[in-house]
Design a protein around this motif. Structure first.
Motif, PDB file in Angstrom:
ATOM      1  N   ALA A 105       0.970  -1.279   0.005  1.00  0.00           N
ATOM      2  CA  ALA A 105      -0.111   0.094   0.103  1.00  0.00           C
ATOM      3  C   ALA A 105       0.906   1.026   0.122  1.00  0.00           C
ATOM      4  N   ARG A 106       1.868   1.170   0.781  1.00  0.00           N
ATOM      5  CA  ARG A 106       2.927   2.354   0.690  1.00  0.00           C
ATOM      6  C   ARG A 106       3.545   2.657  -0.626  1.00  0.00           C
ATOM      7  N   GLU A 107       4.019   1.626  -1.180  1.00  0.00           N
ATOM      8  CA  GLU A 107       4.572   1.674  -2.466  1.00  0.00           C
ATOM      9  C   GLU A 107       3.735   2.189  -3.505  1.00  0.00           C
ATOM     10  N   LEU A 108       2.487   1.560  -3.522  1.00  0.00           N
ATOM     11  CA  LEU A 108       1.576   2.290  -4.508  1.00  0.00           C
ATOM     12  C   LEU A 108       1.148   3.618  -4.081  1.00  0.00           C
ATOM     13  N   ASP A 109       1.248   4.032  -2.876  1.00  0.00           N
ATOM     14  CA  ASP A 109       0.472   5.297  -2.491  1.00  0.00           C
ATOM     15  C   ASP A 109      -0.850   5.036  -2.391  1.00  0.00           C
ATOM     16  N   TYR A 110      -1.467   3.815  -2.192  1.00  0.00           N
ATOM     17  CA  TYR A 110      -2.752   3.490  -2.099  1.00  0.00           C
ATOM     18  C   TYR A 110      -3.435   4.326  -0.843  1.00  0.00           C
ATOM     19  N   ARG A 111      -4.798   4.923  -1.204  1.00  0.00           N
ATOM     20  CA  ARG A 111      -5.480   5.340  -0.189  1.00  0.00           C
ATOM     21  C   ARG A 111      -6.826   4.983  -0.124  1.00  0.00           C
ATOM     22  N   PRO A 112      -7.335   4.109   0.893  1.00  0.00           N
ATOM     23  CA  PRO A 112      -8.605   3.364   0.755  1.00  0.00           C
ATOM     24  C   PRO A 112      -9.922   4.229   1.129  1.00  0.00           C
ATOM     25  N   ASN A 113     -10.043   5.324   0.086  1.00  0.00           N
ATOM     26  CA  ASN A 113     -11.018   6.240   0.036  1.00  0.00           C
ATOM     27  C   ASN A 113     -12.473   5.469  -0.147  1.00  0.00           C
ATOM     28  N   ALA A 114     -12.449   4.695  -1.479  1.00  0.00           N
ATOM     29  CA  ALA A 114     -13.841   3.931  -1.760  1.00  0.00           C
ATOM     30  C   ALA A 114     -14.079   3.074  -0.385  1.00  0.00           C
ATOM     31  N   LEU A 115     -13.077   2.244  -0.050  1.00  0.00           N
ATOM     32  CA  LEU A 115     -13.091   1.356   1.198  1.00  0.00           C
ATOM     33  C   LEU A 115     -13.847   1.944   2.275  1.00  0.00           C
ATOM     34  N   ALA A 116     -13.110   2.995   2.404  1.00  0.00           N
ATOM     35  CA  ALA A 116     -13.686   3.786   3.750  1.00  0.00           C
ATOM     36  C   ALA A 116     -14.950   4.425   3.564  1.00  0.00           C
ATOM     37  N   ARG A 117     -15.619   4.636   2.237  1.00  0.00           N
ATOM     38  CA  ARG A 117     -17.081   5.101   2.491  1.00  0.00           C
ATOM     39  C   ARG A 117     -17.957   3.960   2.358  1.00  0.00           C
ATOM     40  N   SER A 118     -17.343   2.655   1.891  1.00  0.00           N
ATOM     41  CA  SER A 118     -18.517   1.663   1.872  1.00  0.00           C
ATOM     42  C   SER A 118     -18.511   0.787   3.298  1.00  0.00           C
ATOM     43  N   LEU A 119     -17.409   1.110   4.054  1.00  0.00           N
ATOM     44  CA  LEU A 119     -17.260   0.193   5.238  1.00  0.00           C
ATOM     45  C   LEU A 119     -17.065   1.374   6.332  1.00  0.00           C
ATOM     46  N   ARG A 120     -17.811   2.331   6.369  1.00  0.00           N
ATOM     47  CA  ARG A 120     -17.579   3.495   7.262  1.00  0.00           C
ATOM     48  C   ARG A 120     -17.669   2.739   8.874  1.00  0.00           C
ATOM     49  N   ARG A 121     -18.442   1.871   8.882  1.00  0.00           N
ATOM     50  CA  ARG A 121     -18.454   1.462  10.327  1.00  0.00           C
ATOM     51  C   ARG A 121     -17.243   0.599  10.770  1.00  0.00           C
ATOM     52  N   SER A 122     -16.463   0.236   9.923  1.00  0.00           N
ATOM     53  CA  SER A 122     -15.193  -0.326  10.075  1.00  0.00           C
ATOM     54  C   SER A 122     -13.893   0.610  10.451  1.00  0.00           C
ATOM     55  N   ARG A 123     -14.387   1.817  10.631  1.00  0.00           N
ATOM     56  CA  ARG A 123     -13.262   2.770  11.018  1.00  0.00           C
ATOM     57  C   ARG A 123     -12.834   2.446  12.655  1.00  0.00           C
ATOM     58  N   THR A 124     -11.561   2.765  12.804  1.00  0.00           N
ATOM     59  CA  THR A 124     -11.110   2.352  14.216  1.00  0.00           C
ATOM     60  C   THR A 124     -11.676   3.212  15.013  1.00  0.00           C
ATOM     61  N   ASN A 125     -11.657   3.229  16.391  1.00  0.00           N
ATOM     62  CA  ASN A 125     -12.248   4.002  17.443  1.00  0.00           C
ATOM     63  C   ASN A 125     -11.190   5.278  17.826  1.00  0.00           C
ATOM     64  N   LEU A 126     -10.289   5.611  16.854  1.00  0.00           N
ATOM     65  CA  LEU A 126      -9.519   6.707  17.167  1.00  0.00           C
ATOM     66  C   LEU A 126      -9.711   8.001  16.591  1.00  0.00           C
ATOM     67  N   TRP A 127      -9.695   9.076  17.439  1.00  0.00           N
ATOM     68  CA  TRP A 127      -9.868  10.613  16.692  1.00  0.00           C
ATOM     69  C   TRP A 127      -8.544  11.184  16.739  1.00  0.00           C
ATOM     70  N   ALA A 128      -8.148  11.711  15.676  1.00  0.00           N
ATOM     71  CA  ALA A 128      -6.929  12.648  15.621  1.00  0.00           C
ATOM     72  C   ALA A 128      -7.264  14.057  15.812  1.00  0.00           C
ATOM     73  N   VAL A 129      -6.542  14.758  17.117  1.00  0.00           N
ATOM     74  CA  VAL A 129      -6.580  15.897  17.066  1.00  0.00           C
ATOM     75  C   VAL A 129      -4.972  16.791  16.517  1.00  0.00           C
ATOM     76  N   LEU A 130      -5.335  17.498  15.565  1.00  0.00           N
ATOM     77  CA  LEU A 130      -4.227  17.946  14.843  1.00  0.00           C
ATOM     78  C   LEU A 130      -4.121  19.511  14.976  1.00  0.00           C
TER      79      LEU A 130
END
Length: 339
Positions: free
Chosen positions: A40-65
């Protein structure tokens, strides 16, 4: 743009294995998981479509930037976020962009790779990294600053009004040459506070002298340099409104080194409390932001955004408090006391 199938071919695993790894599942052999992450790093893959279709599969982490971890403004703010997050079974990861767009972009890439559930961000001047989060359908709430070129949930304060009140106080005290140490020109917060300073001068029938406005970087060093530049010109200001806490500290350091007395020679009114503001001699006048409440409100907005992704973005503007102390008061001496 690479797909999950490209990653699977590069890692020599099935697409379902890629899906489990990128969604944080612990059921994949670590050797295979490492191959997937490397592919995934070598291909610079970003799972945008996966994130949309599997929204409930996100982690329980929040980032405060946050934009500057050295700024005490963020201490209570992050605590407000954390208290709400923990009560809703989320954990908080603190990231510091250090006002560096490249560093911010690096953290955004990590947020996407780790499938974090949401982001609370104090953005740098550019909106590109935040746009990547928006494109990936990551729930976002901005704090303190607007996101350039994007409309997201925002928690801020009445910056322009507070700056107007602070500057008006200096006018009412009788100061004639009131300077402003403003923040970066491309940040909404800095523009709003400078607008408040200008509005107060116009309301009092005062001219706006560009020589009395110095732009800096919201850092101590910037406040020091801006104060030095003001002291080196004529006429020298007899009062200064500094538009954040770190720049106020820098300005006070410069005044002390130059032997300039506060408020006898130059009065000072700051924006944001600074540590021990009431113990500084003379005690420092400040605009105080409700930092804990900003964090708590941002976290509640993020929960609402996660629960209802398509709802219209909202803006919460919280009130500030004005604390007038000795640093901004004109002292009455025998020479100035009325007969």
């Amino acid at each position: 743009m690479p797909t999950i199938y490209d990653v699977a071919r590069r890692a020599r695993v099935s697409p379902s294995t890629v899906s489990r790894v990128l969604n944080g599942k612990q059921t994949v052999d670590e050797t295979l998981a490492a191959r997937v992450r490397e592919a995934a790093r070598e291909l610079d893959y970003r799972p945008n479509a996966l994130a949309r279709s599997l929204r409930r599969s996100r982690t329980n982490l929040w980032a405060v930037l946050v934009s500057d971890i050295n700024n005490p403004f963020f201490t209570a703010l992050v605590r407000g976020v954390e208290d709400v997050a923990r009560s809703s079974q989320y954990s908080v990861v603190l990231c510091n962009s250090d006002e560096d767009p490249d560093k911010e972009a690096s953290y955004v890439a990590a947020i996407l790779a780790e499938q974090m559930a949401g982001v609370i961000i104090s953005p740098t001047g550019g909106g590109g990294p935040v746009q990547r989060l928006i494109d990936a359908s990551v729930p976002i709430v901005a704090i303190d600053r607007q996101v350039p070129g994007a409309t997201v949930d925002l928690v801020t304060v009445d910056n322009e009004h507070a700056a107007t009140v602070a500057t008006t106080h200096l006018i009412d005290e009788g100061f004639r040459h009131i300077a402003c140490i403003a923040g970066p020109r491309d940040l909404s917060t800095a523009r709003q506070r400078l607008d408040g300073y200008r509005r107060a001068l116009r309301a009092a029938g005062r001219p706006i002298d560009s020589r009395l406005i110095q732009y800096a970087d919201f850092r101590e060093s910037g406040g020091y340099a801006a104060m030095a530049a003001l002291l080196d010109q004529s006429p020298r200001p007899d009062a200064v409104f500094t538009t954040n806490n770190l720049m106020t500290i820098g300005a006070l350091e410069c005044l002390a080194e130059r032997g300039v007395r506060v408020p006898d020679d130059v009065a000072v009114f700051g924006f944001d409390d600074v540590p021990c503001a009431t113990l500084i001699q003379p005690p420092l006048s400040t605009v105080t932001q409700p930092t804990y409440e900003i964090g708590r409100t941002a976290a509640e907005l993020l929960l609402a955004r996660i629960a209802e992704p398509t709802r219209p973005p909202s803006v919460k503007v919280l009130p500030t408090e004005i604390h007038v102390r000795a640093s901004s008061r004109r002292r009455v001496t025998k020479a100035t006391r009325p007969a």
